[in-house]
Design a protein around this motif. Structure first.
Motif, PDB file in Angstrom:
ATOM      1  N   TYR A   1       0.834  -1.209   0.000  1.00  0.00           N
ATOM      2  CA  TYR A   1       0.000   0.000   0.000  1.00  0.00           C
ATOM      3  C   TYR A   1       0.865   1.253   0.000  1.00  0.00           C
ATOM      4  O   TYR A   1       0.510   2.262  -0.594  1.00  0.00           O
ATOM      5  CB  TYR A   1      -0.948   0.015   1.200  1.00  0.00           C
TER       6      TYR A   1
ATOM      7  N   GLY B   1       0.518   4.007  -2.809  1.00  0.00           N
ATOM      8  CA  GLY B   1       0.269   5.401  -2.448  1.00  0.00           C
ATOM      9  C   GLY B   1       1.313   6.311  -3.052  1.00  0.00           C
ATOM     10  O   GLY B   1       1.002   7.371  -3.606  1.00  0.00           O
TER      11      GLY B   1
ATOM     12  N   ILE C   1       0.639   6.761  -6.690  1.00  0.00           N
ATOM     13  CA  ILE C   1      -0.457   7.698  -6.943  1.00  0.00           C
ATOM     14  C   ILE C   1       0.021   9.139  -6.752  1.00  0.00           C
ATOM     15  O   ILE C   1      -0.278  10.027  -7.556  1.00  0.00           O
ATOM     16  CB  ILE C   1      -1.667   7.400  -6.030  1.00  0.00           C
TER      17      ILE C   1
ATOM     18  N   ALA D   1       0.267  17.282 -12.771  1.00  0.00           N
ATOM     19  CA  ALA D   1       0.262  18.723 -12.529  1.00  0.00           C
ATOM     20  C   ALA D   1       1.415  19.391 -13.277  1.00  0.00           C
ATOM     21  O   ALA D   1       1.259  20.465 -13.846  1.00  0.00           O
ATOM     22  CB  ALA D   1       0.366  18.994 -11.029  1.00  0.00           C
TER      23      ALA D   1
ATOM     24  N   ILE E   1      -9.815  21.041  -0.761  1.00  0.00           N
ATOM     25  CA  ILE E   1     -10.524  19.896  -0.194  1.00  0.00           C
ATOM     26  C   ILE E   1      -9.497  18.813   0.066  1.00  0.00           C
ATOM     27  O   ILE E   1      -8.786  18.383  -0.821  1.00  0.00           O
ATOM     28  CB  ILE E   1     -11.679  19.419  -1.103  1.00  0.00           C
TER      29      ILE E   1
ATOM     30  N   ALA F   1      -1.495  20.001  -8.063  1.00  0.00           N
ATOM     31  CA  ALA F   1      -1.918  18.650  -8.416  1.00  0.00           C
ATOM     32  C   ALA F   1      -3.404  18.484  -8.105  1.00  0.00           C
ATOM     33  O   ALA F   1      -3.977  19.278  -7.357  1.00  0.00           O
ATOM     34  CB  ALA F   1      -1.109  17.618  -7.632  1.00  0.00           C
ATOM     35  N   ASP F   2      -4.021  17.470  -8.698  1.00  0.00           N
ATOM     36  CA  ASP F   2      -5.426  17.202  -8.414  1.00  0.00           C
ATOM     37  C   ASP F   2      -5.595  16.818  -6.944  1.00  0.00           C
ATOM     38  O   ASP F   2      -4.943  15.904  -6.450  1.00  0.00           O
ATOM     39  CB  ASP F   2      -5.937  16.075  -9.312  1.00  0.00           C
TER      40      ASP F   2
ATOM     41  N   ILE G   1      -8.115  15.461  -5.260  1.00  0.00           N
ATOM     42  CA  ILE G   1      -8.705  14.152  -4.947  1.00  0.00           C
ATOM     43  C   ILE G   1      -7.662  13.047  -5.138  1.00  0.00           C
ATOM     44  O   ILE G   1      -7.507  12.161  -4.292  1.00  0.00           O
ATOM     45  CB  ILE G   1      -9.941  13.868  -5.823  1.00  0.00           C
ATOM     46  N   VAL G   2      -6.924  13.120  -6.254  1.00  0.00           N
ATOM     47  CA  VAL G   2      -5.926  12.080  -6.533  1.00  0.00           C
ATOM     48  C   VAL G   2      -4.837  12.092  -5.461  1.00  0.00           C
ATOM     49  O   VAL G   2      -4.474  11.049  -4.901  1.00  0.00           O
ATOM     50  CB  VAL G   2      -5.317  12.273  -7.939  1.00  0.00           C
ATOM     51  N   ALA G   3      -4.324  13.272  -5.149  1.00  0.00           N
ATOM     52  CA  ALA G   3      -3.274  13.371  -4.131  1.00  0.00           C
ATOM     53  C   ALA G   3      -3.802  12.875  -2.783  1.00  0.00           C
ATOM     54  O   ALA G   3      -3.101  12.172  -2.041  1.00  0.00           O
ATOM     55  CB  ALA G   3      -2.782  14.807  -4.020  1.00  0.00           C
TER      56      ALA G   3
ATOM     57  N   MET H   1      -6.180  10.637  -2.230  1.00  0.00           N
ATOM     58  CA  MET H   1      -6.251   9.167  -2.257  1.00  0.00           C
ATOM     59  C   MET H   1      -4.862   8.572  -2.070  1.00  0.00           C
ATOM     60  O   MET H   1      -4.695   7.569  -1.384  1.00  0.00           O
ATOM     61  CB  MET H   1      -6.797   8.685  -3.611  1.00  0.00           C
ATOM     62  N   GLY H   2      -3.870   9.192  -2.724  1.00  0.00           N
ATOM     63  CA  GLY H   2      -2.500   8.689  -2.628  1.00  0.00           C
ATOM     64  C   GLY H   2      -2.026   8.659  -1.184  1.00  0.00           C
ATOM     65  O   GLY H   2      -1.486   7.658  -0.709  1.00  0.00           O
ATOM     66  N   ILE H   3      -2.258   9.757  -0.466  1.00  0.00           N
ATOM     67  CA  ILE H   3      -1.811   9.812   0.934  1.00  0.00           C
ATOM     68  C   ILE H   3      -2.575   8.786   1.770  1.00  0.00           C
ATOM     69  O   ILE H   3      -1.998   8.079   2.591  1.00  0.00           O
ATOM     70  CB  ILE H   3      -1.971  11.237   1.504  1.00  0.00           C
TER      71      ILE H   3
ATOM     72  N   ILE I   1      -3.858   5.875   0.883  1.00  0.00           N
ATOM     73  CA  ILE I   1      -3.394   4.504   0.638  1.00  0.00           C
ATOM     74  C   ILE I   1      -1.972   4.326   1.168  1.00  0.00           C
ATOM     75  O   ILE I   1      -1.652   3.326   1.817  1.00  0.00           O
ATOM     76  CB  ILE I   1      -3.507   4.168  -0.866  1.00  0.00           C
ATOM     77  N   ALA I   2      -1.125   5.338   0.935  1.00  0.00           N
ATOM     78  CA  ALA I   2       0.258   5.240   1.413  1.00  0.00           C
ATOM     79  C   ALA I   2       0.305   5.103   2.929  1.00  0.00           C
ATOM     80  O   ALA I   2       1.121   4.352   3.473  1.00  0.00           O
ATOM     81  CB  ALA I   2       1.058   6.459   0.969  1.00  0.00           C
TER      82      ALA I   2
ATOM     83  N   ILE J   1      -1.925   3.745   4.967  1.00  0.00           N
ATOM     84  CA  ILE J   1      -2.287   2.389   5.403  1.00  0.00           C
ATOM     85  C   ILE J   1      -1.028   1.522   5.376  1.00  0.00           C
ATOM     86  O   ILE J   1      -0.715   0.793   6.328  1.00  0.00           O
ATOM     87  CB  ILE J   1      -3.374   1.780   4.493  1.00  0.00           C
TER      88      ILE J   1
ATOM     89  N   PHE K   1     -13.358  10.081   6.639  1.00  0.00           N
ATOM     90  CA  PHE K   1     -14.390  10.372   5.646  1.00  0.00           C
ATOM     91  C   PHE K   1     -15.679  10.794   6.332  1.00  0.00           C
ATOM     92  O   PHE K   1     -16.423  11.619   5.823  1.00  0.00           O
ATOM     93  CB  PHE K   1     -14.620   9.154   4.757  1.00  0.00           C
TER      94      PHE K   1
END
Lengths: 349, 313
Positions: free
Chosen positions: A317, A321, A324, A332, B34, B86-87, B89-91, B93-95, B97-98, B100, B226
């Protein structure tokens, strides 16, 4: 030249930081990073068994990753593939006694269809809530993930518990529902072919059909799409339904090809890994195929790493992460470069 | 304690991490960013708080470490989304998952597979005199320090958003170009707001490991970040609104424990109904979904929320 170097440094900073971080964690656990990384590679690419493991792990990631791709392309943040995988597998298990009565060539497609329907409905709900009630799908899909996991937990402890009633998992699905093995004694199953075919179909759909074009138009600019007469609401609904259907099939493929029974924690986060696969693959079916292969190799290798070097598999994970984050960073940067070129062009005109 | 006192006090305890995370997120979102990675930041704070607490034997040190971890993650997110555009939402999600992976792997590496390690508990601190009041005393004034911090911060942020600086911050979230023209440093303001949000999420995470359980488990935030996002929406991006919204979610969560403790039997229309424990575990998520379905559409967030601000040359 300096720009090129800086560009390269920008590209590599996240992956390198990720590798350093992982090596550090392995060291912290008192193990050898070199040993861990060797196990990672031999467990994913070293030999027929390792390659078959990589392929079967890539299967659900590819299917669910294609689903995430379609939703993201339509501008919907479907974070709910995990839940859709669960309900897809659950639907197959719930209907397995009936499906099992069909002859094998019909049972397998019927199983996939049932899973697709369940996943599609589960994903359509947040799309409906977003278009009609203004509920952010980022939150609603996550809430539905947790709900789906509890639903499966209840089913395997209750109504779908195996026949002796002792263990919290379902009965094994009938043999007619199992995906045939391609290269025994490896576990490689027909689902791999199916997932690759799905990638081709999704490519055709996204780039060669009107519906696919409309869906991408809505994602690129909802207002422009609306002005162009595209029914954005319907596009969002169908994008999410297809997205969920693919994730549902990912659950079915995992169930019918590998586990053959349903249990709690059936999916070790395939739905979240699928997000990494979709983004790393540049939201393009071919790219997603490659990235699913890479992430499948990482999962297979991580299991080997846990066996050989005692490194917990949750570490994948961290890798996902970091992938991503570097994709977000790269996208960007690319956008900034095109903006700069556009502005310079405008000045010259 | 009477049943009512117990229920209300429990509700407040379970609301506290939601309030802390949501207050930080309000500041971040009001500035136009956000941050869906408060889930991951809470997890980071929960782990840092636990690890530092277990290492030093001091809950205070754990709290500081959690705040620092949250702030550091806030810096990463702000670098990506405010500096690099950067986007979000994508960033985010990345944080998520990382974190976890990072917290799970670190926990196993440091504390081993079958960990029985515990962190010192952040003790409850009854406020003299006030805690002696009937009902109110037990519910509000015999709590963890962090619960009092919640109240103070809600008030503080409410006042801040009314101050000239707060007005500048809100302008960044509504019309960043106008704020820029008026001399507000949009990038800096958003960066600071995100780091503040991260710090609060870190502290909210530490509440889980230091005030609630004194142990750590993989992915233990299980969606609370969330739910805090939902609290922000339901509370209409207002600090006091968020406190009230968080209390509803805390109440639903406390109700879940209450039912579980009583053998999950409920009287519905005069008959005993057995409620499976999974339904109770799903309750907070279902409540979140239901509340958002009922109220989300009628609320509008800051207009420039989620949009990167690129200064035109």
């Amino acid at each position: 030249m300096r720009d090129r170097t800086r560009e390269l440094a920008g590209t590599l900073v996240f992956p390198l930081a990720g590798i350093a971080l992982i090596a550090g964690i392995i060291l912290l656990g008192g193990k050898s990073p070199a040993h861990g990384f060797t196990a990672l590679i031999s467990g994913s690419l070293g030999g027929a068994f390792a390659l078959a493991e990589t392929a079967i792990r890539a299967c659900p990631l590819l299917l669910a990753g294609l689903g995430v791709t379609i939703a993201f392309r339509a501008g919907v943040w479907n974070i709910g593939a995990e839940g859709q995988i669960y309900v897809g597998a659950l639907a197959v298990v719930a209907l397995a006694p009936a499906l099992g009565m069909l002859p094998a060539p019909l049972a397998v497609p019927a199983g996939l269809l049932v899973a697709a329907a369940a996943g599609g409905v589960w994903a359509w709900v947040p799309a409906f809530l977003r278009t009609r009630r203004g509920v952010q799908e980022v939150i609603s899909t996550i809430m539905l993930n947790f709900s789906a996991i509890q639903l499966v937990s209840w089913c395997v402890h209750g109504p779908l518990k195996e026949s002796t009633g002792q263990f919290p998992y379902s009965n094994e699905i009938p043999a007619t529902l199992m995906l045939p093995r391609l290269l025994p004694p490896t576990r490689l199953h027909l689902g791999v072919v199916f997932a690759l075919a799905a990638a081709a179909v999704v490519w055709v759909f996204l780039f060669r059909t009107l519906r696919g074009f409309q869906l991408r138009a809505v994602g690129a600019s909802p207002e422009a799409a609306l002005h162009a007469g595209i029914r954005t609401e319907r596009s969002i609904w169908s994008a999410m339904a297809i997205s969920g259907a693919l994730a549902g099939m990912a659950g079915a493929v995992q169930l019918m090809g590998v586990s053959h029974i349903l249990f709690e924690k059936f999916s070790p986060g395939y739905g979240y890994t699928a997000i990494a696969a979709a983004l790393l693959g540049g939201l393009h079916p071919m790219g997603v195929t490659l990235s699913a292969g890479l992430l499948g190799a990482l999962e297979a290798g991580a299991s080997a790493m846990q066996r050989e070097a005692g490194v917990s598999t949750v570490i994948v994970y961290l890798v996902q992460g970091v992938i991503i984050l570097s994709v977000a960073h790269q996208a960007a940067r690319r956008r900034a470069v095109t903006e700069a070129i556009k502005q310079r062009g405008a000045q010259e005109v | 304690m009477t049943g009512l006192e117990e229920f209300l006090s429990g509700t407040l305890r379970l609301s506290a991490p939601l309030i802390l995370a949501a207050l930080g997120e309000i500041v971040s979102q009001r500035s136009g960013v956000i941050n869906i990675s408060i889930e991951g930041m809470m997890l980071g704070g929960a782990f840092a708080g636990f690890a530092a607490g277990a290492a030093t034997g001091s809950a205070g040190a754990g709290l500081l470490a959690a705040a620092a971890a949250g702030a550091a993650l806030g810096c990463v997110f702000a670098f990506l989304c405010v500096v690099r555009n950067a986007d979000q939402i994508v960033a985010g999600m990345g944080i998520n998952i990382a974190m976890i992976g990072l917290t799970g792997a670190l926990f196993r590496a440091i504390f081993g597979m079958e960990s029985l390690a515990t962190a010192p508990r952040l003790e409850d601190y009854p406020i003299p005199v006030l805690s002696g009041l009937p009902v109110v005393g037990e519910v509000f004034f015999n709590q963890s320090v962090l619960v009092y911090v919640c109240g103070a911060l809600a008030l503080g942020i409410w006042l801040f958003l009314r101050s000239p600086q707060g007005l500048g911050l809100r302008a960044c979230g509504v019309r960043p170009e106008a704020a820029d023209a008026a001399g507000v440093r949009v990038g800096l303001t958003r960066f600071a707001a995100v780091v503040f949000g991260g710090t609060m999420a870190g502290i909210a995470g530490a509440y889980l490991t230091l005030a609630q359980t004194s142990s750590f488990a993989e992915n233990m935030t299980s969606g609370r970040g969330f739910i805090a996002l939902a609290v922000v929406i339901f509370g209409r991006w207002h600090p006091i609104g968020a406190v009230l919204a968080a209390l509803i979610f805390g109440g639903a969560n406390e109700a879940q424990f209450w039912f579980q403790a009583r053998g999950s039997q409920a009287m519905i229309a005069g008959t005993h109904v057995h409620i499976p424990y999974q339904a109770l575990l799903a309750l907070p998520y279902v409540v979140t979904l239901a509340v958002l379905t009922m109220f989300a559409g009628s609320y509008r967030g800051p207009r420039a929320l989620g949009k990167p601000y690129v200064r035109s040359r």
